[in-house]
Design a protein around this motif. Sequence first.
Motif, PDB file in Angstrom:
ATOM      1  N   HIS A   1      17.939 -92.729-114.561  1.00 51.35           N
ATOM      2  CA  HIS A   1      17.753 -93.159-113.204  1.00 51.35           C
ATOM      3  C   HIS A   1      18.557 -94.196-112.810  1.00 51.35           C
ATOM      4  N   GLY A   2      19.181 -93.930-111.448  1.00 53.81           N
ATOM      5  CA  GLY A   2      19.895 -95.153-111.042  1.00 53.81           C
ATOM      6  C   GLY A   2      21.356 -94.863-111.260  1.00 53.81           C
ATOM      7  N   ASP A   3      22.179 -95.608-110.317  1.00 54.08           N
ATOM      8  CA  ASP A   3      23.700 -95.675-110.589  1.00 54.08           C
ATOM      9  C   ASP A   3      24.411 -96.833-110.657  1.00 54.08           C
ATOM     10  N   ALA A   4      23.565 -97.975-110.468  1.00 52.16           N
ATOM     11  CA  ALA A   4      23.968 -99.483-110.608  1.00 52.16           C
ATOM     12  C   ALA A   4      23.214-100.416-111.112  1.00 52.16           C
ATOM     13  N   LEU A   5      23.787-101.656-111.337  1.00 53.48           N
ATOM     14  CA  LEU A   5      23.260-102.963-111.850  1.00 53.48           C
ATOM     15  C   LEU A   5      22.795-103.619-110.555  1.00 53.48           C
ATOM     16  N   THR A   6      21.545-103.694-110.189  1.00 56.60           N
ATOM     17  CA  THR A   6      21.151-104.425-108.962  1.00 56.60           C
ATOM     18  C   THR A   6      20.193-105.571-109.509  1.00 56.60           C
ATOM     19  N   ILE A   7      20.126-106.693-108.488  1.00 55.24           N
ATOM     20  CA  ILE A   7      19.346-107.795-108.772  1.00 55.24           C
ATOM     21  C   ILE A   7      18.312-107.794-107.461  1.00 55.24           C
ATOM     22  N   ASP A   8      16.994-107.717-107.731  1.00 59.10           N
ATOM     23  CA  ASP A   8      16.143-107.814-106.607  1.00 59.10           C
ATOM     24  C   ASP A   8      15.634-109.167-106.166  1.00 59.10           C
ATOM     25  N   LEU A   9      16.118-109.449-104.891  1.00 60.45           N
ATOM     26  CA  LEU A   9      15.860-110.855-104.438  1.00 60.45           C
ATOM     27  C   LEU A   9      14.614-111.154-103.920  1.00 60.45           C
ATOM     28  N   ALA A  10      13.515-110.425-104.231  1.00 63.39           N
ATOM     29  CA  ALA A  10      12.129-110.752-103.533  1.00 63.39           C
ATOM     30  C   ALA A  10      11.631-111.961-104.255  1.00 63.39           C
ATOM     31  N   PRO A  11      11.955-112.563-105.597  1.00 63.66           N
ATOM     32  CA  PRO A  11      11.415-113.640-105.937  1.00 63.66           C
ATOM     33  C   PRO A  11      12.133-114.753-105.342  1.00 63.66           C
ATOM     34  N   VAL A  12      13.418-114.517-104.867  1.00 64.98           N
ATOM     35  CA  VAL A  12      14.050-115.650-104.095  1.00 64.98           C
ATOM     36  C   VAL A  12      13.703-115.853-102.698  1.00 64.98           C
ATOM     37  N   ILE A  13      13.617-114.512-102.093  1.00 59.25           N
ATOM     38  CA  ILE A  13      12.915-114.468-100.832  1.00 59.25           C
ATOM     39  C   ILE A  13      11.419-115.245-100.550  1.00 59.25           C
ATOM     40  N   ASP A  14      10.767-115.018-101.494  1.00 52.62           N
ATOM     41  CA  ASP A  14       9.436-115.388-101.635  1.00 52.62           C
ATOM     42  C   ASP A  14       9.592-117.053-101.833  1.00 52.62           C
ATOM     43  N   GLU A  15      10.432-117.608-102.641  1.00 58.39           N
ATOM     44  CA  GLU A  15      10.397-119.134-102.774  1.00 58.39           C
ATOM     45  C   GLU A  15      11.045-119.833-101.469  1.00 58.39           C
ATOM     46  N   VAL A  16      11.804-118.861-100.907  1.00 62.61           N
ATOM     47  CA  VAL A  16      12.452-119.679 -99.522  1.00 62.61           C
ATOM     48  C   VAL A  16      11.448-119.619 -98.509  1.00 62.61           C
ATOM     49  N   LYS A  17      10.683-118.384 -98.503  1.00 62.66           N
ATOM     50  CA  LYS A  17       9.688-118.548 -97.483  1.00 62.66           C
ATOM     51  C   LYS A  17       8.597-119.576 -97.339  1.00 62.66           C
ATOM     52  N   TRP A  18       8.318-120.114 -98.530  1.00 67.47           N
ATOM     53  CA  TRP A  18       7.329-120.878 -98.572  1.00 67.47           C
ATOM     54  C   TRP A  18       7.948-122.469 -98.643  1.00 67.47           C
ATOM     55  N   GLU A  19       9.170-122.591 -99.036  1.00 69.67           N
ATOM     56  CA  GLU A  19      10.043-123.507 -98.956  1.00 69.67           C
ATOM     57  C   GLU A  19      10.033-123.918 -97.067  1.00 69.67           C
ATOM     58  N   LEU A  20      10.387-122.848 -96.631  1.00 72.84           N
ATOM     59  CA  LEU A  20      10.659-123.176 -94.948  1.00 72.84           C
ATOM     60  C   LEU A  20       9.330-123.316 -94.550  1.00 72.84           C
ATOM     61  N   VAL A  21       8.188-122.809 -94.661  1.00 71.73           N
ATOM     62  CA  VAL A  21       6.964-123.006 -94.036  1.00 71.73           C
ATOM     63  C   VAL A  21       6.355-124.485 -94.360  1.00 71.73           C
ATOM     64  N   ALA A  22       6.724-124.802 -95.497  1.00 73.58           N
ATOM     65  CA  ALA A  22       6.319-126.297 -95.895  1.00 73.58           C
ATOM     66  C   ALA A  22       7.064-127.348 -95.271  1.00 73.58           C
ATOM     67  N   ASP A  23       8.523-126.855 -94.864  1.00 74.72           N
ATOM     68  CA  ASP A  23       9.179-127.674 -93.831  1.00 74.72           C
ATOM     69  C   ASP A  23       9.091-127.412 -92.537  1.00 74.72           C
ATOM     70  N   GLY A  24       8.236-126.848 -92.048  1.00 70.56           N
ATOM     71  CA  GLY A  24       7.800-126.784 -90.622  1.00 70.56           C
ATOM     72  C   GLY A  24       8.763-125.939 -89.916  1.00 70.56           C
ATOM     73  N   VAL A  25       9.538-125.083 -90.620  1.00 65.28           N
ATOM     74  CA  VAL A  25      10.319-124.129 -89.657  1.00 65.28           C
ATOM     75  C   VAL A  25       9.717-123.045 -89.047  1.00 65.28           C
ATOM     76  N   PRO A  26      10.068-122.980 -87.553  1.00 63.49           N
ATOM     77  CA  PRO A  26       9.449-121.931 -86.766  1.00 63.49           C
ATOM     78  C   PRO A  26       9.514-120.645 -87.230  1.00 63.49           C
ATOM     79  N   PHE A  27       8.497-119.859 -87.061  1.00 62.50           N
ATOM     80  CA  PHE A  27       8.371-118.377 -87.383  1.00 62.50           C
ATOM     81  C   PHE A  27       8.645-118.344 -89.076  1.00 62.50           C
ATOM     82  N   ALA A  28       8.517-119.294 -89.738  1.00 59.62           N
ATOM     83  CA  ALA A  28       8.986-118.974 -91.364  1.00 59.62           C
ATOM     84  C   ALA A  28       7.573-118.257 -91.807  1.00 59.62           C
ATOM     85  N   ASP A  29       6.330-118.323 -91.170  1.00 57.84           N
ATOM     86  CA  ASP A  29       5.217-117.867 -91.878  1.00 57.84           C
ATOM     87  C   ASP A  29       5.174-116.282 -91.451  1.00 57.84           C
ATOM     88  N   ARG A  30       6.297-115.938 -90.570  1.00 51.43           N
ATOM     89  CA  ARG A  30       6.122-114.347 -90.318  1.00 51.43           C
ATOM     90  C   ARG A  30       7.037-113.518 -91.188  1.00 51.43           C
TER      91      ARG A  30
END
Length: 275
Positions: free
Chosen positions: A114-143
């Motif tokens: 199954h599959g035809d490529a080597l891919t990297i799922d960036l979900a862990p990166v996005i999750d970390e970025v989200k909470w970093e932005l929320v902690a820094d008070g970036v508007p709309f980051a919690d969305r």
Amino acid sequence: MRTILSAVLIALVALLVPASAVAYWADHELGDADRYTAVMSPLARNPAVQDVVVTQAGRALSGQIDAGPFQGGVDALLGEALRSFAGTPAYRTAWDAANRAAHTAFLDALTTGHGDALTIDLAPVIDEVKWELVADGVPFADRIPVTHLSVKVMEYDNLAALRKGFHMLQVAGIWLPVLTLVLAAAAIAVALHRRRAVMATGLGLAVGAVLLGIAVDVCRRLTLDDLPADIDRPAAGAVYDALTSFLRTTTWVVLAVGLAAALGAWLMGRLRRTP
């Protein structure tokens, strides 16, 4: 006949050196999640790879936030936050988690087809970025929803053939290097002039190492030339170099051992002739 047999065995050793190295690499390096993750981990600091991650994650995040008239400002904040985040320990942790998941998917593709490529799922990166932005008070980051975003870094055709080849390399990963050493010892044992056989075997190992190095470089060029236009070539080249670092190291180690054995045998002959 003993001399001819020894020469044939030495030629086989030279040919088996690259095959043995690739088989061991496929079985013990690519096939092991811990080693794979350790090899890919330094790429978290590679500028080309960071650019791909930041660009792809930025596109995914900006598309998930509806900030109305403030969209441009929010996108700019996201871009700055992502580039800043790419240099933090939290990013490297998320990168390792993403690569461990990619290794699981890679092995699944090679075992199930199954599959035809080597891919990297960036979900862990996005999750970390989200909470970093929320902690820094970036508007709309919690969305920001944490979604799966796969970045394609390698693509392969004819997966069935690749799967069969990988399985063969895994099977040969142990016995092929052992066979190479046994043939090298046999080439010396059957020779009439064992010192010369040691020298020739050492040169055979060196030739095999050169063949391995050439194969790695040729495959790199072919791999990058066959990539689709939408895949970043500097990032893909960095991934290839990381994955094949074991083979490059093996090339230099075997070359050094072979030349040292040949030189040692030659010096022994010179010393014996000295009155």
